[in-house]
Write a protein that holds these residues in place. Structure first.
Motif, PDB file in Angstrom:
ATOM      1  N   ARG A  58       0.818  -1.209   0.000  1.00 56.82           N
ATOM      2  CA  ARG A  58       0.000   0.000   0.000  1.00 56.82           C
ATOM      3  C   ARG A  58       0.856   1.265   0.000  1.00 56.82           C
ATOM      4  NH1 ARG A  58      -5.206  -1.605   0.804  1.00 56.82           N
ATOM      5  NH2 ARG A  58      -5.525  -3.590   1.909  1.00 56.82           N
ATOM      6  N   SER A  59       2.047   1.200   0.581  1.00 61.99           N
ATOM      7  CA  SER A  59       2.911   2.377   0.649  1.00 61.99           C
ATOM      8  C   SER A  59       3.330   2.853  -0.737  1.00 61.99           C
ATOM      9  CB  SER A  59       4.153   2.076   1.483  1.00 61.99           C
ATOM     10  OG  SER A  59       4.935   1.041   0.881  1.00 61.99           O
ATOM     11  N   THR A  60       3.221   2.008  -1.748  1.00 61.82           N
ATOM     12  CA  THR A  60       3.611   2.397  -3.111  1.00 61.82           C
ATOM     13  C   THR A  60       2.497   3.136  -3.846  1.00 61.82           C
ATOM     14  OG1 THR A  60       2.832   0.339  -4.159  1.00 61.82           O
ATOM     15  CG2 THR A  60       5.081   0.352  -3.257  1.00 61.82           C
ATOM     16  N   GLY A  61       1.271   3.044  -3.322  1.00 60.60           N
ATOM     17  CA  GLY A  61       0.141   3.670  -3.996  1.00 60.60           C
ATOM     18  C   GLY A  61      -0.388   2.874  -5.172  1.00 60.60           C
ATOM     19  N   SER A 112       4.030  -4.307 -12.990  1.00 59.46           N
ATOM     20  CA  SER A 112       5.134  -3.368 -13.178  1.00 59.46           C
ATOM     21  C   SER A 112       6.453  -3.961 -12.692  1.00 59.46           C
ATOM     22  CB  SER A 112       4.849  -2.055 -12.439  1.00 59.46           C
ATOM     23  OG  SER A 112       3.693  -1.429 -12.955  1.00 59.46           O
ATOM     24  N   LEU A 113       6.430  -4.653 -11.577  1.00 60.75           N
ATOM     25  CA  LEU A 113       7.639  -5.299 -11.057  1.00 60.75           C
ATOM     26  C   LEU A 113       8.173  -6.324 -12.052  1.00 60.75           C
ATOM     27  CD1 LEU A 113       9.655  -5.812  -8.708  1.00 60.75           C
ATOM     28  CD2 LEU A 113       8.000  -7.486  -7.815  1.00 60.75           C
ATOM     29  N   LEU A 114       7.269  -7.069 -12.655  1.00 57.86           N
ATOM     30  CA  LEU A 114       7.674  -8.072 -13.631  1.00 57.86           C
ATOM     31  C   LEU A 114       8.311  -7.430 -14.863  1.00 57.86           C
ATOM     32  CD1 LEU A 114       7.717 -10.988 -14.711  1.00 57.86           C
ATOM     33  CD2 LEU A 114       5.378 -10.625 -15.522  1.00 57.86           C
ATOM     34  N   LEU A 115       7.659  -6.406 -15.389  1.00 49.74           N
ATOM     35  CA  LEU A 115       8.136  -5.804 -16.628  1.00 49.74           C
ATOM     36  C   LEU A 115       9.384  -4.938 -16.425  1.00 49.74           C
ATOM     37  CD1 LEU A 115       4.709  -4.803 -18.234  1.00 49.74           C
ATOM     38  CD2 LEU A 115       6.108  -6.822 -18.708  1.00 49.74           C
ATOM     39  N   GLN A 116       9.470  -4.284 -15.265  1.00 48.08           N
ATOM     40  CA  GLN A 116      10.593  -3.365 -15.047  1.00 48.08           C
ATOM     41  C   GLN A 116      11.819  -4.031 -14.419  1.00 48.08           C
ATOM     42  OE1 GLN A 116       9.385   0.268 -13.012  1.00 48.08           O
ATOM     43  NE2 GLN A 116       7.385   0.258 -14.040  1.00 48.08           N
ATOM     44  N   GLU A 117      11.586  -4.958 -13.493  1.00 46.90           N
ATOM     45  CA  GLU A 117      12.720  -5.558 -12.773  1.00 46.90           C
ATOM     46  C   GLU A 117      12.802  -7.075 -12.922  1.00 46.90           C
ATOM     47  OE1 GLU A 117      15.137  -3.969 -11.485  1.00 46.90           O
ATOM     48  OE2 GLU A 117      14.281  -1.966 -11.704  1.00 46.90           O
ATOM     49  N   LYS A 118      11.883  -7.651 -13.687  1.00 48.99           N
ATOM     50  CA  LYS A 118      11.911  -9.087 -13.982  1.00 48.99           C
ATOM     51  C   LYS A 118      11.857  -9.954 -12.724  1.00 48.99           C
ATOM     52  CE  LYS A 118      14.381  -8.488 -18.351  1.00 48.99           C
ATOM     53  NZ  LYS A 118      15.511  -8.928 -19.191  1.00 48.99           N
ATOM     54  N   VAL A 119      10.957  -9.576 -11.818  1.00 47.01           N
ATOM     55  CA  VAL A 119      10.647 -10.392 -10.636  1.00 47.01           C
ATOM     56  C   VAL A 119       9.161 -10.695 -10.667  1.00 47.01           C
ATOM     57  CG1 VAL A 119      10.584 -10.529  -8.113  1.00 47.01           C
ATOM     58  CG2 VAL A 119      12.502  -9.390  -9.267  1.00 47.01           C
ATOM     59  N   ALA A 158      18.974 -16.590  -5.525  1.00 49.02           N
ATOM     60  CA  ALA A 158      17.849 -16.017  -6.272  1.00 49.02           C
ATOM     61  C   ALA A 158      17.062 -15.048  -5.400  1.00 49.02           C
ATOM     62  CB  ALA A 158      16.942 -17.128  -6.787  1.00 49.02           C
ATOM     63  N   LEU A 159      16.891 -15.378  -4.120  1.00 49.04           N
ATOM     64  CA  LEU A 159      16.145 -14.508  -3.219  1.00 49.04           C
ATOM     65  C   LEU A 159      16.885 -13.189  -2.974  1.00 49.04           C
ATOM     66  CD1 LEU A 159      14.850 -17.124  -0.615  1.00 49.04           C
ATOM     67  CD2 LEU A 159      13.490 -15.910  -2.332  1.00 49.04           C
ATOM     68  N   ARG A 160      18.204 -13.263  -2.820  1.00 50.96           N
ATOM     69  CA  ARG A 160      18.987 -12.027  -2.615  1.00 50.96           C
ATOM     70  C   ARG A 160      18.834 -11.091  -3.820  1.00 50.96           C
ATOM     71  NH1 ARG A 160      22.918 -15.851  -0.739  1.00 50.96           N
ATOM     72  NH2 ARG A 160      23.052 -15.807   1.559  1.00 50.96           N
ATOM     73  N   GLU A 161      18.944 -11.665  -5.018  1.00 53.65           N
ATOM     74  CA  GLU A 161      18.822 -10.844  -6.212  1.00 53.65           C
ATOM     75  C   GLU A 161      17.402 -10.305  -6.366  1.00 53.65           C
ATOM     76  OE1 GLU A 161      19.658  -8.823  -9.769  1.00 53.65           O
ATOM     77  OE2 GLU A 161      20.898  -9.496  -8.080  1.00 53.65           O
ATOM     78  N   ALA A 162      16.414 -11.131  -6.056  1.00 56.65           N
ATOM     79  CA  ALA A 162      15.017 -10.688  -6.145  1.00 56.65           C
ATOM     80  C   ALA A 162      14.747  -9.551  -5.180  1.00 56.65           C
ATOM     81  CB  ALA A 162      14.075 -11.863  -5.864  1.00 56.65           C
ATOM     82  N   MET A 163      15.258  -9.643  -3.956  1.00 56.24           N
ATOM     83  CA  MET A 163      15.056  -8.570  -2.982  1.00 56.24           C
ATOM     84  C   MET A 163      15.769  -7.286  -3.422  1.00 56.24           C
ATOM     85  SD  MET A 163      13.000  -9.707  -0.670  1.00 56.24           S
ATOM     86  CE  MET A 163      12.207 -10.606  -2.034  1.00 56.24           C
ATOM     87  N   ARG A 164      16.946  -7.432  -4.026  1.00 51.57           N
ATOM     88  CA  ARG A 164      17.658  -6.250  -4.525  1.00 51.57           C
ATOM     89  C   ARG A 164      16.839  -5.549  -5.605  1.00 51.57           C
ATOM     90  NH1 ARG A 164      20.391  -4.340  -8.534  1.00 51.57           N
ATOM     91  NH2 ARG A 164      20.041  -6.202  -9.819  1.00 51.57           N
ATOM     92  N   LYS A 175      14.917  -1.779  -5.463  1.00 51.09           N
ATOM     93  CA  LYS A 175      15.122  -0.769  -6.504  1.00 51.09           C
ATOM     94  C   LYS A 175      13.781  -0.312  -7.076  1.00 51.09           C
ATOM     95  CE  LYS A 175      17.168  -0.223 -11.118  1.00 51.09           C
ATOM     96  NZ  LYS A 175      17.860  -0.937 -12.228  1.00 51.09           N
ATOM     97  N   PHE A 176      12.887  -1.262  -7.329  1.00 57.78           N
ATOM     98  CA  PHE A 176      11.574  -0.938  -7.885  1.00 57.78           C
ATOM     99  C   PHE A 176      10.771  -0.067  -6.922  1.00 57.78           C
ATOM    100  CE2 PHE A 176       7.025  -2.052  -8.049  1.00 57.78           C
ATOM    101  CZ  PHE A 176       6.716  -1.623  -9.338  1.00 57.78           C
ATOM    102  N   VAL A 177      10.748  -0.440  -5.646  1.00 58.86           N
ATOM    103  CA  VAL A 177       9.978   0.305  -4.642  1.00 58.86           C
ATOM    104  C   VAL A 177      10.507   1.736  -4.521  1.00 58.86           C
ATOM    105  CG1 VAL A 177       9.436   0.459  -2.178  1.00 58.86           C
ATOM    106  CG2 VAL A 177       9.235  -1.736  -3.361  1.00 58.86           C
ATOM    107  N   LYS A 178      11.819   1.885  -4.497  1.00 56.24           N
ATOM    108  CA  LYS A 178      12.400   3.228  -4.391  1.00 56.24           C
ATOM    109  C   LYS A 178      12.027   4.084  -5.601  1.00 56.24           C
ATOM    110  CE  LYS A 178      16.348   2.185  -1.401  1.00 56.24           C
ATOM    111  NZ  LYS A 178      17.830   2.082  -1.305  1.00 56.24           N
ATOM    112  N   ASN A 179      12.048   3.479  -6.782  1.00 56.00           N
ATOM    113  CA  ASN A 179      11.692   4.227  -7.986  1.00 56.00           C
ATOM    114  C   ASN A 179      10.228   4.658  -7.962  1.00 56.00           C
ATOM    115  OD1 ASN A 179      14.254   4.102  -9.081  1.00 56.00           O
ATOM    116  ND2 ASN A 179      13.840   2.247 -10.287  1.00 56.00           N
ATOM    117  N   VAL A 180       9.350   3.774  -7.506  1.00 59.84           N
ATOM    118  CA  VAL A 180       7.920   4.094  -7.427  1.00 59.84           C
ATOM    119  C   VAL A 180       7.702   5.245  -6.441  1.00 59.84           C
ATOM    120  CG1 VAL A 180       5.665   3.267  -6.678  1.00 59.84           C
ATOM    121  CG2 VAL A 180       7.104   1.807  -8.101  1.00 59.84           C
ATOM    122  N   GLN A 181       8.361   5.178  -5.293  1.00 58.95           N
ATOM    123  CA  GLN A 181       8.196   6.226  -4.288  1.00 58.95           C
ATOM    124  C   GLN A 181       8.775   7.556  -4.766  1.00 58.95           C
ATOM    125  OE1 GLN A 181      10.125   4.231  -1.012  1.00 58.95           O
ATOM    126  NE2 GLN A 181       8.221   3.298  -0.285  1.00 58.95           N
TER     127      GLN A 181
END
Length: 390
Positions: free
Chosen positions: A325-328, A337-344, A370-376, A380-386
């Motif tokens: 919810r914090s992303t709006g 968007s996460l899938l298309l922009q960051e491939k997660v 895989a989890l470390r890379e996915a979280m990274r 990045k995606f969350v910061k860009n959205v905010q």
């Protein structure tokens, strides 16, 4: 064409998960946190037992309810592990996965118009199967504030004169929430007070991390009104083997068996021989998987909270259900968007019922790398959205 179709079938929506899986498969380099299955492979001893059964020529139908040898092993497992006793001859049915077990259970108990309470967010097949069996699904919505556990007053308020049963899933898919013995006792009092049945989905019973699993059937007064559905997919990494089972009082199980005889006859024999080996000698691998999942859970929950996605610590299964919810964004917007922009790839919470909106489901049944890379990538995606929204 429409006049020839079943009105019940037309009510069912296509799988919301499948659309995102199809999208993920079209994206090169994607890290998928969407698949609800272990990343472990079936232990070789289980595979070997099945191969040997083929070599011995065991390729015929089994008993309709399953190999007696397997049903005895299931009975021993339920008694020794969860302190619930079932008669293998008349109270256990081996099914083609846990989904068929659920389907048989609902069709055996529901009459048209009977209502079934479903704790949401929930596994997406519960409501459609209730509908196909002629029942009416009634959602009981939970929230992050309660760690997605149903409150007693919520259940009380949802019960009407037509309420027949409640479906419980603990540990829960998709939230990972876990009901301990004390919480199950509170729910049991309501079930007994209103003379309801309970279908308990215990497919994740072996994957609990902080407290011991308790089956609601083991609580005083509950065995006679409880149908347990479970299987080998999650605990023994046997998803593709499609093998589940039902444990229920004879009055229920024998009605289910009639439906099973006319729709499936029996579960695949080769899978049943593998399951015997799993129950006899597969528990060391279960322990190894559990320990690995616990470490992954802790890492993923910590990472999600640090990037600003509020996430409770789930008690079991291999899912986290963070708030976005914090992303709006809506759940679908976030996942796409996460899938298309960051491939997660994650699953939008809205596919698990209205109560899932504002969340996404992430499976941590992937390697730590895989989890470390996915979280990274997610951070990045969350910061860009905010950044864009500020």
């Amino acid at each position: 064409m429409k006049s020839y179709l079943s009105s019940r079938a037309e009510q069912i929506k296509p799988s919301g998960i499948r659309r995102f899986f199809d999208m993920a498969n079209s994206v090169e380099g994607v890290i998928s946190l969407g698949v609800g299955e272990p990343d472990f492979i079936t232990h070789w001893s289980i595979c070997e037992a099945s191969i040997k059964s083929l070599e011995r020529g065991n390729t015929s139908y089994t008993d309709d309810a399953g190999l007696m040898e397997l049903r005895r092993e299931i009975a021993f497992y339920m008694q020794s592990r969860f302190q619930v006793a079932y008669t293998p001859e008349s109270e256990i049915i081996v099914t083609v996965g846990g989904s068929q077990a659920l389907d048989l259970s609902l069709r055996a108990i529901l009459n048209p118009g009977d209502e079934v309470l479903i704790i949401e967010p929930s596994y997406l097949a519960y409501a459609p199967l209730v509908t196909l069996a002629g029942g009416i699904p009634v959602p009981v919505k939970t929230t992050l504030d309660s760690k997605f556990k149903p409150m007693s007053e919520q259940i009380q308020q949802a019960i009407h004169s037509n309420t027949k049963a409640i479906i419980l899933c603990s540990p829960n898919n998709p939230t990972g929430s876990f009901l301990n013995k004390e919480e199950l006792e509170e729910i049991s009092e309501i079930i007994i007070e209103h003379d309801l049945l309970v279908i308990t989905d215990e497919i994740y019973a072996e994957l609990t991390y902080d407290e011991s699993f308790c089956s609601i059937a083991s609580i005083a007064g509950m065995r006679e009104r409880t149908i347990i559905i479970s299987g080998f997919s999650k605990a023994f990494a046997m998803t593709g083997w499609r093998l589940g089972y039902i444990c229920a009082p004879e009055g229920f199980s024998q009605q289910m068996l009639k439906i099973h005889q006319n729709t499936m006859l029996c579960a695949p024999s080769v899978a049943q021989y593998g399951a015997i080996e799993a129950l006899r000698n597969g528990h060391q691998q279960v322990e190894e998987m559990r320990n690995s999942y616990r470490n992954r859970r802790n890492f993923v929950v910590k990472s999600l909270n640090e990037m600003g996605l509020d996430c409770h610590l789930p008690g079991g299964a291999f899912y986290v259900f963070p708030s976005i919810r914090s992303t709006g964004l809506t759940s679908e917007q976030f996942a796409e968007s996460l899938l298309l922009q960051e491939k997660v790839a994650v699953v939008p919470g809205s596919v698990f019922g209205e109560g899932g909106e504002g969340h996404v489901r992430c499976s941590y049944a992937s390697s730590m790398d895989a989890l470390r890379e996915a979280m990274r990538r997610m951070e990045k995606f969350v910061k860009n959205v905010q950044l864009v929204s500020s």
